[in-house]
Design a protein around this motif. Structure first.
Motif, PDB file in Angstrom:
ATOM      1  N   GLU A 105       0.843  -1.193   0.000  1.00 17.05           N
ATOM      2  CA  GLU A 105       0.000   0.000   0.000  1.00 17.05           C
ATOM      3  C   GLU A 105       0.884   1.252   0.000  1.00 17.05           C
ATOM      4  N   PRO A 106       1.444   1.601  -1.161  1.00 13.73           N
ATOM      5  CA  PRO A 106       2.378   2.739  -1.210  1.00 13.73           C
ATOM      6  C   PRO A 106       1.670   4.079  -0.992  1.00 13.73           C
ATOM      7  N   SER A 107       2.306   4.951  -0.238  1.00 16.85           N
ATOM      8  CA  SER A 107       1.783   6.302  -0.046  1.00 16.85           C
ATOM      9  C   SER A 107       2.047   7.108  -1.318  1.00 16.85           C
ATOM     10  N   MET A 108       1.488   8.299  -1.408  1.00 17.06           N
ATOM     11  CA  MET A 108       1.712   9.148  -2.581  1.00 17.06           C
ATOM     12  C   MET A 108       3.188   9.507  -2.716  1.00 17.06           C
ATOM     13  N   VAL A 109       3.873   9.714  -1.589  1.00 18.05           N
ATOM     14  CA  VAL A 109       5.306  10.031  -1.635  1.00 18.05           C
ATOM     15  C   VAL A 109       6.083   8.871  -2.263  1.00 18.05           C
ATOM     16  N   ARG A 111       4.893   6.598  -4.254  1.00 20.36           N
ATOM     17  CA  ARG A 111       4.504   6.492  -5.661  1.00 20.36           C
ATOM     18  C   ARG A 111       5.266   7.514  -6.514  1.00 20.36           C
TER      19      ARG A 111
END
Length: 223
Positions: A105-109, A111
């Motif tokens: 579940e990657p955060s926007m940072v 990504r």
């Protein structure tokens, strides 16, 4: 003879390494989910609609494009074309699945970091692959045929047109697969735009600083 063998071994090695690096970078792009290059946008749409592994699907689509090139103009087909055909899809699939496991579940940072890494890595791999000059990808060959053999226009304009067709078709297939319009930026988004503007200069940078010196060093050793 020794000089010839060393030169060609170096070119084959650069082609193989370049394709592998490009394949891994596409997996990173897909994990970023902020848009991929135009052809991969099309492949992402196909992948969402057709229930087979990405590696196999990629090989089938490229085999069709290869048939087009073999019939119309074989000049652009070489060893690197087949390396791309048989390896890139499966390595991309493995890389993406590994990153899904590593970063569920990657955060926007994360990504955004993946997007930046993906751009730099694909440009480095492309520089190795292009400098080796052992053929182009089946997708690249389509625009080359349309501009060079059929004279439909300048390559850069034909390439823009084929890229637009890929993005539109990919988005259409993505929606047909049941995805929402709001999900489209994951396959055709900021990453797609960034690659259009930054890949050329970055590839040339790696050509000058890494790929050409690497190829030339092989020639010097043979003298």
């Amino acid at each position: 003879m020794k000089k010839y063998l060393i030169k060609n071994c170096r070119r084959i090695g650069m082609s193989l390494l370049g394709v592998i690096i490009c394949a891994v970078s596409v997996g990173v792009f897909k994990r970023a989910a902020l848009g991929v290059d135009p052809f991969q946008s099309f492949m992402s749409g196909m992948d969402a609609l057709i229930p087979i592994g990405f590696g196999t699907l990629y090989m089938i689509v490229n085999a069709v494009l290869l048939l087009f090139s073999l019939i119309v103009d074989r000049h652009n087909i070489g060893m690197a074309t087949f390396i791309n055909l048989f390896l890139l899809g499966y390595i991309t699939q493995f890389s993406y699945e590994f990153l899904q496991w590593l970063i569920p579940e990657p955060s926007m940072v994360i990504r955004i970091i993946c997007l930046i890494v993906g751009i730099v890595v694909i440009c480095f791999g492309s520089a190795l692959y292009m400098t080796a000059d052992l053929g182009v990808s089946t997708y690249d060959a389509v625009a080359i045929v349309m501009s060079g053999k059929w004279h439909w226009g300048k390559f850069k304009y034909i390439r823009i047109a084929t890229d637009l067709v890929c993005v539109i078709a990919g988005c259409g297939l993505f929606l047909l697969a049941g995805h929402e319009i709001g999900e489209i930026p994951t396959i055709a988004g900021v990453g797609t735009i960034v690659t259009a503007f930054f890949m050329g200069p970055l590839i040339e940078f790696f050509n000058e600083k890494v790929a050409r010196p690497m190829l030339n060093s092989g020639r010097e050793e043979a003298i």
